[in-house]
Motif scaffolding. Structure first.
Motif, PDB file in Angstrom:
ATOM      1  N   HIS A   1       0.811  -1.213   0.000  1.00  0.00           N
ATOM      2  CA  HIS A   1       0.000   0.000   0.000  1.00  0.00           C
ATOM      3  C   HIS A   1       0.848   1.269   0.000  1.00  0.00           C
ATOM      4  O   HIS A   1       0.535   2.225  -0.720  1.00  0.00           O
ATOM      5  N   PRO A   2       1.937   1.344   0.767  1.00  0.00           N
ATOM      6  CA  PRO A   2       2.774   2.545   0.686  1.00  0.00           C
ATOM      7  C   PRO A   2       3.317   2.812  -0.713  1.00  0.00           C
ATOM      8  O   PRO A   2       3.359   3.962  -1.159  1.00  0.00           O
ATOM      9  N   VAL A   3       3.728   1.754  -1.421  1.00  0.00           N
ATOM     10  CA  VAL A   3       4.246   1.943  -2.777  1.00  0.00           C
ATOM     11  C   VAL A   3       3.135   2.437  -3.702  1.00  0.00           C
ATOM     12  O   VAL A   3       3.327   3.347  -4.515  1.00  0.00           O
ATOM     13  N   ILE A   4       1.943   1.833  -3.583  1.00  0.00           N
ATOM     14  CA  ILE A   4       0.815   2.271  -4.406  1.00  0.00           C
ATOM     15  C   ILE A   4       0.483   3.733  -4.106  1.00  0.00           C
ATOM     16  O   ILE A   4       0.256   4.542  -5.020  1.00  0.00           O
ATOM     17  N   SER A   5       0.446   4.090  -2.824  1.00  0.00           N
ATOM     18  CA  SER A   5       0.136   5.472  -2.447  1.00  0.00           C
ATOM     19  C   SER A   5       1.184   6.440  -2.995  1.00  0.00           C
ATOM     20  O   SER A   5       0.855   7.511  -3.513  1.00  0.00           O
ATOM     21  N   GLY A   6       2.449   6.052  -2.878  1.00  0.00           N
ATOM     22  CA  GLY A   6       3.509   6.902  -3.399  1.00  0.00           C
ATOM     23  C   GLY A   6       3.430   7.054  -4.907  1.00  0.00           C
ATOM     24  O   GLY A   6       3.594   8.159  -5.448  1.00  0.00           O
ATOM     25  N   PHE A   7       3.162   5.957  -5.600  1.00  0.00           N
ATOM     26  CA  PHE A   7       3.070   6.010  -7.053  1.00  0.00           C
ATOM     27  C   PHE A   7       1.890   6.858  -7.509  1.00  0.00           C
ATOM     28  O   PHE A   7       2.016   7.689  -8.422  1.00  0.00           O
ATOM     29  N   ILE A   8       0.725   6.672  -6.878  1.00  0.00           N
ATOM     30  CA  ILE A   8      -0.453   7.441  -7.265  1.00  0.00           C
ATOM     31  C   ILE A   8      -0.257   8.922  -6.951  1.00  0.00           C
ATOM     32  O   ILE A   8      -0.659   9.799  -7.728  1.00  0.00           O
ATOM     33  N   THR A   9       0.369   9.229  -5.808  1.00  0.00           N
ATOM     34  CA  THR A   9       0.652  10.623  -5.470  1.00  0.00           C
ATOM     35  C   THR A   9       1.563  11.267  -6.517  1.00  0.00           C
ATOM     36  O   THR A   9       1.288  12.372  -7.013  1.00  0.00           O
ATOM     37  N   ALA A  10       2.644  10.585  -6.859  1.00  0.00           N
ATOM     38  CA  ALA A  10       3.562  11.127  -7.867  1.00  0.00           C
ATOM     39  C   ALA A  10       2.877  11.237  -9.228  1.00  0.00           C
ATOM     40  O   ALA A  10       3.081  12.221  -9.957  1.00  0.00           O
ATOM     41  N   SER A  11       2.062  10.247  -9.576  1.00  0.00           N
ATOM     42  CA  SER A  11       1.341  10.294 -10.850  1.00  0.00           C
ATOM     43  C   SER A  11       0.380  11.469 -10.881  1.00  0.00           C
ATOM     44  O   SER A  11       0.233  12.146 -11.910  1.00  0.00           O
ATOM     45  N   GLY A  12      -0.288  11.711  -9.739  1.00  0.00           N
ATOM     46  CA  GLY A  12      -1.194  12.859  -9.671  1.00  0.00           C
ATOM     47  C   GLY A  12      -0.463  14.167  -9.916  1.00  0.00           C
ATOM     48  O   GLY A  12      -0.957  15.055 -10.630  1.00  0.00           O
ATOM     49  N   ILE A  13       0.721  14.290  -9.338  1.00  0.00           N
ATOM     50  CA  ILE A  13       1.525  15.505  -9.552  1.00  0.00           C
ATOM     51  C   ILE A  13       1.926  15.624 -11.022  1.00  0.00           C
ATOM     52  O   ILE A  13       1.810  16.697 -11.640  1.00  0.00           O
ATOM     53  N   LEU A  14       2.400  14.518 -11.614  1.00  0.00           N
ATOM     54  CA  LEU A  14       2.794  14.546 -13.025  1.00  0.00           C
ATOM     55  C   LEU A  14       1.622  14.903 -13.932  1.00  0.00           C
ATOM     56  O   LEU A  14       1.756  15.684 -14.880  1.00  0.00           O
ATOM     57  N   ILE A  15       0.464  14.315 -13.629  1.00  0.00           N
ATOM     58  CA  ILE A  15      -0.714  14.580 -14.456  1.00  0.00           C
ATOM     59  C   ILE A  15      -1.100  16.056 -14.363  1.00  0.00           C
ATOM     60  O   ILE A  15      -1.363  16.714 -15.383  1.00  0.00           O
TER      61      ILE A  15
ATOM     62  N   THR B   1     -10.480  23.746 -20.594  1.00  0.00           N
ATOM     63  CA  THR B   1     -11.524  23.251 -19.687  1.00  0.00           C
ATOM     64  C   THR B   1     -11.295  21.786 -19.355  1.00  0.00           C
ATOM     65  O   THR B   1     -11.460  21.364 -18.205  1.00  0.00           O
ATOM     66  N   LEU B   2     -10.921  21.000 -20.353  1.00  0.00           N
ATOM     67  CA  LEU B   2     -10.618  19.591 -20.093  1.00  0.00           C
ATOM     68  C   LEU B   2      -9.393  19.471 -19.186  1.00  0.00           C
ATOM     69  O   LEU B   2      -9.358  18.602 -18.304  1.00  0.00           O
ATOM     70  N   ALA B   3      -8.400  20.321 -19.393  1.00  0.00           N
ATOM     71  CA  ALA B   3      -7.217  20.308 -18.520  1.00  0.00           C
ATOM     72  C   ALA B   3      -7.621  20.640 -17.090  1.00  0.00           C
ATOM     73  O   ALA B   3      -7.135  20.015 -16.127  1.00  0.00           O
ATOM     74  N   ALA B   4      -8.522  21.627 -16.921  1.00  0.00           N
ATOM     75  CA  ALA B   4      -8.990  21.977 -15.581  1.00  0.00           C
ATOM     76  C   ALA B   4      -9.729  20.802 -14.945  1.00  0.00           C
ATOM     77  O   ALA B   4      -9.578  20.531 -13.747  1.00  0.00           O
ATOM     78  N   THR B   5     -10.529  20.095 -15.753  1.00  0.00           N
ATOM     79  CA  THR B   5     -11.251  18.919 -15.250  1.00  0.00           C
ATOM     80  C   THR B   5     -10.281  17.872 -14.724  1.00  0.00           C
ATOM     81  O   THR B   5     -10.480  17.294 -13.647  1.00  0.00           O
ATOM     82  N   ILE B   6      -9.217  17.630 -15.465  1.00  0.00           N
ATOM     83  CA  ILE B   6      -8.231  16.632 -15.048  1.00  0.00           C
ATOM     84  C   ILE B   6      -7.499  17.085 -13.791  1.00  0.00           C
ATOM     85  O   ILE B   6      -7.328  16.318 -12.838  1.00  0.00           O
TER      86      ILE B   6
END
Length: 571
Positions: free
Chosen positions: A132-146, A369-374
């Motif tokens: 779970h820590p790895v998944i949380s870290g990966f999703i957090t970093a992915s969210g920042i990249l996105i 607008t789509l970028a804001a949605t994401i």
């Protein structure tokens, strides 16, 4: 409930009635309103034409409704998988080309086959290798990249790159060319969507709107942003002033597509497909089990693998790209009152109707607008508090989380998640290579034994009682041997060593050989080796070896029995 994988008929079909139909239809309407802008946005995030997001939300939903075990899971494009798709496919083809779209189809097919195979082989437990820590870290970093990747469309800035340094450098270089009209639309949309998410429902209820209606209006907030910004572009001709728009979206149902399966393409996309499959399954099963627990329902993991595999294969043959169960849309589906998978089928039908009739209306939809949605959607994925929590609880988990976040941001999503998995396994091996071994003594007035460093217990100078709190295998066997011999070097008065095996669930062959060697060395020193509280399955294996025949001491059923025998025998 048995873990069925291929049901003869979906459970929800057997007791379907008019009231259930009404609830499912309302949930489908709300989810459809949410999915139209979201699907377009996620397709663009994946580097694909906008209609690919709609296509990936039709056939996969239908297939999941027939095969899945969750009644409310909404399958389709999600932010993290879209980012991973862009990263994987971008390595084999250029965005905007036919080869890029074809490679995305192949990636979806490979992911589907992998998930299907895991389900047939009942290997859902493989997802447990992602902590779970790895998944949380990966999703957090992915969210920042996105979020950072969408700033170029939000501000009208020429940019690019797949890692955080590349994206930020490109943004800085392009700021001088930012389009002010695009920036106004994008920043206004972000502010509006944040208000919708945080305050709109509460504001509407305070003004007398019924809670259910206020909730529906809040869920439809992104649609309002799409409609208003599209009208603004159309009425004021903002596309002529440099505002990027979605443009022509082909009208029609998803096409029948054939993914190319060349050996070179399969080799290039196989590892990304494995990572996408596992990440997608972990995200999907987590959402499904969370929502099922609310309703006291159960999820069949292996059946979920097959359903998600079929959904991805369906996406591959209908113009889509890899999909999984999405958190936001599934929660909306559940909160809107969906009672069965039929809500998903109705959502697919509504999206198909939208693809037939409504696609011309999105021609002037601003990409800002789509970028804001994401951006607003993925902000909920970023959870930097996991760093503080793991630091306080377990430094090894903190290292895994921090490394996953840093490597994902600096090197990209595939390298980040792969490194996180490898690091988690290495840290686990390191921790188990140095198992906790407690020297214990008798609690006065009881038959219980506790750690001498934590409790006031009775001990005997000639008895060394060690409780092993880990299974014994090749990684930690040597550590146990050296620890016992080191203790004996410091305590020459010891004549009996008792290994308490109450927490030992397994002893592999390497550990068995180590125990035989420990027994030999202790015998040479005139020290007896005893075992106590061995579990049945472990004892069954030891009974077939020479260890018990050559053991210098005894095997005791309980530690208290060993203590009594060795203490009284000494006297």
């Amino acid at each position: 409930m048995p873990d069925r994988r291929l049901p003869a008929a979906p459970d929800w079909m057997r007791s379907y009635d008019r009231a259930t139909l009404a609830d499912d239809a309302l949930a489908a309407l709300i989810v459809t309103l949410m999915l139209i802008p979201q699907s377009l946005a996620y397709a663009i995030l994946a580097g694909l034409p906008p209609q690919a997001g709609i296509y990936a939300s039709i056939m996969p939903i239908l297939l999941y409704a027939l095969l899945g075990s969750s009644r409310v899971l909404a399958v389709g494009p999600v932010a993290v998988i879209s980012l991973m798709t862009a990263s994987a496919v971008g390595g084999v083809a250029a965005q905007g080309t036919a080869d890029y779209a074809a490679a995305a189809l192949t990636l979806a097919l490979l992911s589907g086959v992998i998930l299907l195979a895991l389900g047939v082989l009942r290997l859902g437990m493989l997802a447990n290798f992602l902590s779970h820590p790895v998944i949380s870290g990966f999703i957090t970093a992915s969210g920042i990249l996105i979020a950072v990747s969408q700033l170029k469309d939000l501000l009208g800035v020429p940019s690019g790159g797949h890692t955080l340094p590349e994206m930020l450098a490109a943004l800085v270089r392009g700021l001088g060319a930012a389009n002010p009209w695009t920036a106004v639309i994008g920043l206004t949309a972000v502010g509006f969507l944040v208000w919708v998410r945080r305050s709109m429902k509460r504001t509407l209820i305070a003004r007398g709107v019924r809670p259910r209606l206020a909730d529906m209006a809040t869920k439809a907030g992104p649609v309002a942003a799409v409609v208003v910004s599209t009208l603004a572009v159309t009425l004021f001709g903002l596309d002529a002033r440099g505002v990027a728009v979605v443009g022509d979206v082909p009208r029609g149902l998803p096409p029948l597509t054939t993914p190319p399966l060349t050996p070179e393409l399969i080799r290039a996309l196989f590892l990304p497909a494995v990572l996408i499959s596992i990440i997608g399954f972990v995200e999907s099963i987590s959402v499904a089990e969370t929502l099922a627990a609310r309703r006291r329902q159960r999820i069949a993991p292996n059946r979920e693998l097959i359903a998600l595999g079929a959904a991805n294969i369906g996406a591959a043959f209908s113009g889509g790209y890899p999909v999984t169960g999405g958190f936001a849309r599934s929660v909306v589906n559940a909160d809107a009152g969906a009672r069965t998978q039929a809500a998903g089928a109705m959502t697919a039908a509504a999206l198909a109707l939208s693809a037939l009739l409504l696609t011309p209306l999105v021609h002037d939809l601003p990409r800002a607008t789509l970028a804001a949605t994401i951006i607003v959607a993925v902000l909920s994925l970023v959870d930097l508090s996991i760093l503080r929590k793991t630091w306080r609880y377990a430094r090894s988990d903190f290292v895994a989380v921090a490394a996953t976040i840093v490597l994902t941001l600096l090197l990209g999503v595939e390298t980040g998640v792969a490194s996180g998995v490898v690091l988690s396994i290495l840290l686990h091996l390191y921790k188990t290579s140095r198992p906790h071994v407690a020297e214990v003594g008798l609690m006065p007035g009881t038959e219980h034994f506790r750690n001498i460093d934590r409790h006031a217990v009775a001990t005997q100078p000639h008895i060394l009682s060690l409780r092993i709190d880990e299974s014994l295998y090749f990684v930690n066997a040597r550590f146990l041997e050296e620890m016992i011999l080191h203790r004996l070097d410091r305590r020459p008065e010891v004549t009996d060593v008792v290994l308490i095996c109450s927490a030992v669930n397994a002893i592999d062959f390497s550990a068995l050989e180590t125990l035989e060697e420990v027994n030999r060395q202790l015998t040479e020193r005139g020290v007896r080796l005893h075992l106590s509280e061995i579990k049945g399955p472990v004892m069954d294996r030891l009974a077939r070896t020479r260890l018990l025949r050559e053991l210098s001491g005894k095997v005791y059923l309980s530690q208290h029995q060993a203590w009594t025998d060795l203490t009284h025998g000494r006297k």
